[in-house]
Design an enzyme around this catalytic site. Sequence first.
Site, short mmCIF file in Angstrom:
data_model
loop_
_atom_site.label_atom_id
_atom_site.label_comp_id
_atom_site.label_asym_id
_atom_site.label_seq_id
_atom_site.Cartn_x
_atom_site.Cartn_y
_atom_site.Cartn_z
N SER A 199 24.63 37.36 11.70
CA SER A 199 25.74 36.41 11.71
C SER A 199 25.63 35.47 10.52
O SER A 199 24.68 34.69 10.42
CB SER A 199 25.73 35.60 13.00
OG SER A 199 26.67 34.54 12.91
N ASP B 264 31.69 34.77 12.28
CA ASP B 264 32.16 33.93 13.39
C ASP B 264 33.28 33.01 12.92
O ASP B 264 33.05 32.12 12.08
CB ASP B 264 31.00 33.10 13.95
CG ASP B 264 30.03 33.93 14.75
OD1 ASP B 264 30.48 34.66 15.65
OD2 ASP B 264 28.82 33.86 14.47
N HIS C 132 34.55 38.09 14.50
CA HIS C 132 34.59 37.59 15.88
C HIS C 132 35.48 36.36 15.92
O HIS C 132 35.09 35.29 15.44
CB HIS C 132 33.15 37.28 16.30
CG HIS C 132 33.02 36.72 17.68
ND1 HIS C 132 31.84 36.15 18.12
CD2 HIS C 132 33.88 36.64 18.72
CE1 HIS C 132 32.00 35.74 19.36
NE2 HIS C 132 33.23 36.02 19.74
N GLY D 203 30.11 28.64 20.00
CA GLY D 203 30.44 27.44 19.25
C GLY D 203 29.42 27.01 18.24
O GLY D 203 29.78 26.46 17.20
N GLY E 295 21.90 28.96 16.82
CA GLY E 295 20.60 28.42 17.15
C GLY E 295 20.35 28.16 18.63
O GLY E 295 19.32 27.58 18.98
N ASP F 168 25.62 38.83 21.64
CA ASP F 168 25.62 37.77 20.63
C ASP F 168 25.13 36.47 21.23
O ASP F 168 25.75 35.94 22.16
CB ASP F 168 27.04 37.60 20.08
CG ASP F 168 27.14 36.52 19.01
OD1 ASP F 168 26.12 35.93 18.64
OD2 ASP F 168 28.27 36.26 18.56
N GLY F 169 24.01 35.97 20.70
CA GLY F 169 23.53 34.66 21.11
C GLY F 169 22.05 34.65 21.43
O GLY F 169 21.63 35.25 22.42
#
Length: 220
Positions: free
Chosen positions: A6, A33, A64, A140, A143, A173-174
């Site tokens: 990303s 993003d 995305h 949003g 990290g 994702d995340g």
Amino acid sequence: MKISPSILSADFSRLGEELRALEEAGADYVHVDVMDGRFVSNITIGPFIVEAAKRATALPLDVHLMIEEPERYISEFASAGASIITVHAEATRHLHGVLQDIKKAGVRAGVSINPATPVSAIIDILGDVDLVLVMSVNPGFSGQSFIPSSLAKLRQVRAALDACSSNAELEVDGGIKTANIKEAADAGADVFVSGSGIFSSGDYKKTITEMRARVGELAI
């Protein structure tokens, strides 16, 4: 498996260099993003950056859209060079129509769901997508830490895709890092978005290689 770094975590002052480094490191996609300050509180990038990224890399751009009413911008992101456009099930009233618009624009169509959104929200359109993105953090900001309950959701989506004989990719994702990528793979994911997990490592190639090794694609 595919690795989709990303660029939200990249150094935008040297974006071209960052993209070339990802190519050399063995990335499969570049995850972009897009946030509008409405669907999520952050504001990031638009079609101009996607267009610039397209000029700087041969890697497919995995765009995305974390934006309200994504149908307003499909043609712009498609023209800018997106290879995949993923929209949120929560962000549009006419999800099936938006997915069809993406495909009409000659781009692969993806759908995403937030941590609190049940898999049932997308069951009826699984036959119309090329990719399903399960958010393993609240969207949003980069990290954040991986939400463990996302593993159960990945298993549910994988079972649903298999049940309808879909060839769609299952993306997560995340909070994806070398330490937890195997858990996500075992739960059914085959595309892994990682921002800080790659960009903060200092050695993109080493990190991506280790990610592949953790899921058994390469010898450690």
